[in-house]
Design a protein around this motif. Structure first.
Motif, PDB file in Angstrom:
ATOM      1  N   GLY A  22       0.785  -1.226   0.000  1.00 17.69           N
ATOM      2  CA  GLY A  22       0.000   0.000   0.000  1.00 17.69           C
ATOM      3  C   GLY A  22       0.818   1.277   0.000  1.00 17.69           C
ATOM      4  O   GLY A  22       0.305   2.335   0.328  1.00 17.69           O
ATOM      5  N   MET A  23       2.090   1.185  -0.373  1.00 17.47           N
ATOM      6  CA  MET A  23       2.947   2.369  -0.416  1.00 17.47           C
ATOM      7  C   MET A  23       3.773   2.317  -1.694  1.00 17.47           C
ATOM      8  O   MET A  23       4.306   1.270  -2.045  1.00 17.47           O
ATOM      9  N   LEU A  24       3.876   3.421  -2.389  1.00 16.87           N
ATOM     10  CA  LEU A  24       4.622   3.477  -3.635  1.00 16.87           C
ATOM     11  C   LEU A  24       6.121   3.384  -3.360  1.00 16.87           C
ATOM     12  O   LEU A  24       6.672   4.139  -2.566  1.00 16.87           O
ATOM     13  N   ALA A  25       6.787   2.436  -4.013  1.00 17.11           N
ATOM     14  CA  ALA A  25       8.236   2.289  -3.858  1.00 17.11           C
ATOM     15  C   ALA A  25       8.944   3.392  -4.631  1.00 17.11           C
ATOM     16  O   ALA A  25       8.669   3.611  -5.807  1.00 17.11           O
ATOM     17  N   ARG A  26       9.868   4.085  -3.972  1.00 14.26           N
ATOM     18  CA  ARG A  26      10.712   5.087  -4.610  1.00 14.26           C
ATOM     19  C   ARG A  26      12.184   4.801  -4.360  1.00 14.26           C
ATOM     20  O   ARG A  26      13.056   5.545  -4.765  1.00 14.26           O
ATOM     21  N   HIS A  27      12.464   3.698  -3.647  1.00 13.96           N
ATOM     22  CA  HIS A  27      13.826   3.219  -3.421  1.00 13.96           C
ATOM     23  C   HIS A  27      13.959   1.875  -4.124  1.00 13.96           C
ATOM     24  O   HIS A  27      12.972   1.144  -4.274  1.00 13.96           O
ATOM     25  N   GLY A  53      19.409   2.458  -4.487  1.00 19.91           N
ATOM     26  CA  GLY A  53      19.297   3.880  -4.168  1.00 19.91           C
ATOM     27  C   GLY A  53      17.878   4.363  -4.349  1.00 19.91           C
ATOM     28  O   GLY A  53      16.924   3.598  -4.213  1.00 19.91           O
ATOM     29  N   LYS A  54      17.755   5.642  -4.672  1.00 19.84           N
ATOM     30  CA  LYS A  54      16.443   6.280  -4.801  1.00 19.84           C
ATOM     31  C   LYS A  54      16.173   6.658  -6.254  1.00 19.84           C
ATOM     32  O   LYS A  54      17.090   7.044  -6.974  1.00 19.84           O
ATOM     33  N   ALA A  55      14.906   6.588  -6.615  1.00 19.49           N
ATOM     34  CA  ALA A  55      14.481   7.062  -7.932  1.00 19.49           C
ATOM     35  C   ALA A  55      14.536   8.584  -7.943  1.00 19.49           C
ATOM     36  O   ALA A  55      14.184   9.231  -6.965  1.00 19.49           O
ATOM     37  N   GLU A  56      15.000   9.128  -9.052  1.00 20.89           N
ATOM     38  CA  GLU A  56      15.037  10.575  -9.213  1.00 20.89           C
ATOM     39  C   GLU A  56      13.694  11.066  -9.731  1.00 20.89           C
ATOM     40  O   GLU A  56      12.857  10.280 -10.189  1.00 20.89           O
ATOM     41  N   GLU A  57      13.486  12.367  -9.669  1.00 22.70           N
ATOM     42  CA  GLU A  57      12.253  12.989 -10.145  1.00 22.70           C
ATOM     43  C   GLU A  57      11.979  12.568 -11.584  1.00 22.70           C
ATOM     44  O   GLU A  57      12.853  12.658 -12.449  1.00 22.70           O
ATOM     45  N   GLY A  58      10.764  12.054 -11.838  1.00 21.10           N
ATOM     46  CA  GLY A  58      10.366  11.653 -13.179  1.00 21.10           C
ATOM     47  C   GLY A  58      10.898  10.310 -13.640  1.00 21.10           C
ATOM     48  O   GLY A  58      10.663   9.912 -14.776  1.00 21.10           O
ATOM     49  N   GLU A  59      11.604   9.603 -12.784  1.00 20.25           N
ATOM     50  CA  GLU A  59      12.221   8.327 -13.137  1.00 20.25           C
ATOM     51  C   GLU A  59      11.399   7.175 -12.555  1.00 20.25           C
ATOM     52  O   GLU A  59      10.990   7.226 -11.406  1.00 20.25           O
ATOM     53  N   SER A  60      11.165   6.135 -13.345  1.00 21.39           N
ATOM     54  CA  SER A  60      10.472   4.957 -12.821  1.00 21.39           C
ATOM     55  C   SER A  60      11.422   4.184 -11.916  1.00 21.39           C
ATOM     56  O   SER A  60      12.652   4.364 -11.987  1.00 21.39           O
ATOM     57  N   ILE A  61      10.889   3.286 -11.112  1.00 24.55           N
ATOM     58  CA  ILE A  61      11.774   2.508 -10.242  1.00 24.55           C
ATOM     59  C   ILE A  61      12.628   1.537 -11.063  1.00 24.55           C
ATOM     60  O   ILE A  61      13.751   1.247 -10.672  1.00 24.55           O
ATOM     61  N   GLU A  62      12.110   1.078 -12.188  1.00 26.43           N
ATOM     62  CA  GLU A  62      12.916   0.222 -13.066  1.00 26.43           C
ATOM     63  C   GLU A  62      14.098   1.005 -13.635  1.00 26.43           C
ATOM     64  O   GLU A  62      15.223   0.496 -13.673  1.00 26.43           O
ATOM     65  N   ILE A  66      18.255   0.330 -12.936  1.00 28.92           N
ATOM     66  CA  ILE A  66      19.267   0.232 -13.991  1.00 28.92           C
ATOM     67  C   ILE A  66      20.337   1.303 -13.795  1.00 28.92           C
ATOM     68  O   ILE A  66      21.535   1.014 -13.835  1.00 28.92           O
ATOM     69  N   ARG A  67      19.915   2.544 -13.565  1.00 30.02           N
ATOM     70  CA  ARG A  67      20.859   3.650 -13.395  1.00 30.02           C
ATOM     71  C   ARG A  67      21.747   3.449 -12.169  1.00 30.02           C
ATOM     72  O   ARG A  67      22.975   3.592 -12.251  1.00 30.02           O
ATOM     73  N   GLU A  68      21.156   3.093 -11.041  1.00 30.76           N
ATOM     74  CA  GLU A  68      21.949   2.909  -9.817  1.00 30.76           C
ATOM     75  C   GLU A  68      22.967   1.788  -9.982  1.00 30.76           C
ATOM     76  O   GLU A  68      24.097   1.888  -9.497  1.00 30.76           O
TER      77      GLU A  68
END
Length: 153
Positions: A22-27, A53-62, A66-68
């Protein structure tokens, strides 16, 4: 669902699947094996750990996963599968998505951020590593590693 307390006393709820807490993942956390070895990195202050790490503004968790992974290890991954997610309830409650995937490319001389690059360990080496980050000694990491190995098998 698995419930336990982390090393800092925060309540952790670990589940397998996507958005079941019930919480959106941003890490993000990336837990994968390639040629029988786990992909890890050595963080400059915390020690040996899985990339994440953490998703940046406008970035999906996928995209963040990949970026991290590239930034911390120089390894490019694809075919991501979300194997778990967990919520850590503390003074800053957050949700982290756990991914596995496949290695596409390994840059032997990457431009790194906050880490010393890729570190490839067998399960036995990881089990006996004395330089693990506090994140890596949580109860949930063993459960997640087993789940990733099942996914690969």
């Amino acid at each position: 669902m698995h419930v336990f307390n982390d090393i800092n006393g925060g309540r952790v709820e670990l589940t397998f699947g996507e958005n079941r807490l019930g919480m959106l993942a941003r890490h993000v956390l990336v837990v994968l094996k390639h040629n029988g070895k786990w992909l890890l990195t050595r963080h400059s202050t915390r020690g040996v750990e899985f990339p994440g790490g953490k998703a940046e503004e406008g970035e999906s968790i996928e995209e963040a996963a990949i970026r991290e992974t590239i930034e911390e290890t120089g390894v490019t991954i694809s075919n991501l599968v979300q194997v778990a997610e967990y919520v850590v309830q503390s003074n800053r409650t957050f949700c982290k998505a756990v991914f596995t995937g496949q290695v596409v490319e390994i840059d032997e001389q990457p431009l790194l951020h906050e880490t010393e690059g890729a570190l490839w360990l067998t399960s036995e080496e990881l089990d006996h590593c004395e330089a693990l980050s506090f994140h890596m000694i949580e109860t949930g990491m063993d459960i997640i590693r087993k789940r990733v190995e099942e996914h690969e098998g």
